[in-house]
Design a protein around this motif. Structure first.
Motif, short mmCIF file in Angstrom:
data_model
loop_
_atom_site.label_atom_id
_atom_site.label_comp_id
_atom_site.label_asym_id
_atom_site.label_seq_id
_atom_site.Cartn_x
_atom_site.Cartn_y
_atom_site.Cartn_z
N ARG A 105 -15.04 46.88 -67.55
CA ARG A 105 -14.12 46.60 -68.67
C ARG A 105 -13.14 47.75 -68.86
O ARG A 105 -11.93 47.51 -68.92
N PRO A 106 -13.60 49.03 -68.97
CA PRO A 106 -12.62 50.12 -69.10
C PRO A 106 -11.68 50.23 -67.89
O PRO A 106 -10.50 50.55 -68.04
N LEU A 107 -12.20 49.95 -66.70
CA LEU A 107 -11.36 49.99 -65.50
C LEU A 107 -10.25 48.93 -65.59
O LEU A 107 -9.08 49.22 -65.31
N LYS A 108 -10.61 47.73 -66.00
CA LYS A 108 -9.61 46.66 -66.14
C LYS A 108 -8.60 47.00 -67.23
O LYS A 108 -7.40 46.73 -67.08
N GLU A 109 -9.06 47.59 -68.34
CA GLU A 109 -8.14 47.97 -69.42
C GLU A 109 -7.16 49.04 -68.95
O GLU A 109 -5.97 48.97 -69.26
N ALA A 110 -7.66 50.03 -68.19
CA ALA A 110 -6.78 51.09 -67.67
C ALA A 110 -5.77 50.50 -66.69
O ALA A 110 -4.59 50.88 -66.71
N ARG A 111 -6.20 49.57 -65.86
CA ARG A 111 -5.29 48.93 -64.90
C ARG A 111 -4.20 48.15 -65.62
O ARG A 111 -3.02 48.23 -65.28
N ARG A 112 -4.59 47.40 -66.65
CA ARG A 112 -3.61 46.64 -67.43
C ARG A 112 -2.58 47.57 -68.08
O ARG A 112 -1.39 47.26 -68.12
N LYS A 113 -3.06 48.71 -68.58
CA LYS A 113 -2.17 49.68 -69.21
C LYS A 113 -1.16 50.22 -68.20
O LYS A 113 0.03 50.30 -68.47
N LEU A 114 -1.64 50.57 -67.00
CA LEU A 114 -0.74 51.06 -65.96
C LEU A 114 0.27 50.00 -65.53
O LEU A 114 1.44 50.29 -65.31
N LEU A 115 -0.19 48.76 -65.40
CA LEU A 115 0.74 47.68 -65.04
C LEU A 115 1.79 47.47 -66.11
O LEU A 115 2.96 47.25 -65.82
N HIS A 116 1.39 47.56 -67.38
CA HIS A 116 2.34 47.41 -68.48
C HIS A 116 3.41 48.51 -68.42
O HIS A 116 4.60 48.24 -68.54
N ILE A 117 2.97 49.76 -68.21
CA ILE A 117 3.91 50.89 -68.10
C ILE A 117 4.85 50.67 -66.92
O ILE A 117 6.06 50.88 -67.02
N HIS A 118 4.30 50.23 -65.79
CA HIS A 118 5.12 49.99 -64.59
C HIS A 118 6.16 48.90 -64.85
O HIS A 118 7.32 49.04 -64.48
N LYS A 119 5.73 47.82 -65.50
CA LYS A 119 6.66 46.72 -65.76
C LYS A 119 7.78 47.15 -66.70
O LYS A 119 8.92 46.73 -66.55
N GLN A 120 7.45 47.98 -67.69
CA GLN A 120 8.49 48.48 -68.59
C GLN A 120 9.47 49.40 -67.86
O GLN A 120 10.67 49.34 -68.08
N LYS A 121 8.94 50.23 -66.99
CA LYS A 121 9.76 51.20 -66.27
C LYS A 121 10.66 50.54 -65.24
O LYS A 121 11.82 50.88 -65.09
#
Length: 141
Positions: A105-121
């Motif tokens: 669960r924490p791994l998936k949450e961290a991945r989602r956070k990184l993907l969100h940052i990448h999509k914004q950037k």
């Protein structure tokens, strides 16, 4: 530690998705992204059995009681290799699979956070073959 076995939700498995992965890792795909009997058998025969051959004494392989984990071929091979296959009781995932809660669960949450940052950037969809790792994203964790 065994190498990871990653299953993508896809019709095809592209070599670029596997570039730069961990040593010994295996990759596969299904339309649903879930393990099916073929994927389970491939993981057992390509990762678990070869690893088990390096160990001495009886071993235990714990399954989570999915239909896809009920394979006569796997059970027979495990028995021949002195591996006891033990299915967990049904409807007890929250009690019997603490890795789902404490690690995945924490791994998936961290991945989602990184993907969100990448999509914004980068303003767009992220391809599966792009590994997000740079100074800015690393600090975001």
């Amino acid at each position: 530690m065994l190498p990871p076995y990653t299953v993508f939700k896809a019709d095809n498995l592209w070599s670029t998705w596997m570039d730069h992965g961990p040593e010994g890792a295996r990759y596969n795909r299904t339309k649903s992204g879930w393990f099916d009997k073929n994927i389970f058998e491939d993981e057992v025969f390509s990762i678990i059995i070869p690893y088990a051959k390096k160990l001495n004494g009886p071993l235990i392989l714990i399954g989570d009681n999915l239909d896809s984990h009920v394979s006569l071929r796997v059970i027979t091979e495990c028995r021949e290799k002195n591996i006891n296959f033990i299915p967990l009781p049904p409807n007890n995932t929250h009690l019997t699979q603490p890795l789902d809660v404490s690690v995945f669960r924490p791994l998936k949450e961290a991945r989602r956070k990184l993907l969100h940052i990448h999509k914004q950037k980068y303003k767009g969809a992220t391809k599966r073959d792009i590994f997000i790792h740079d100074e800015e994203n690393s600090r975001a964790n």
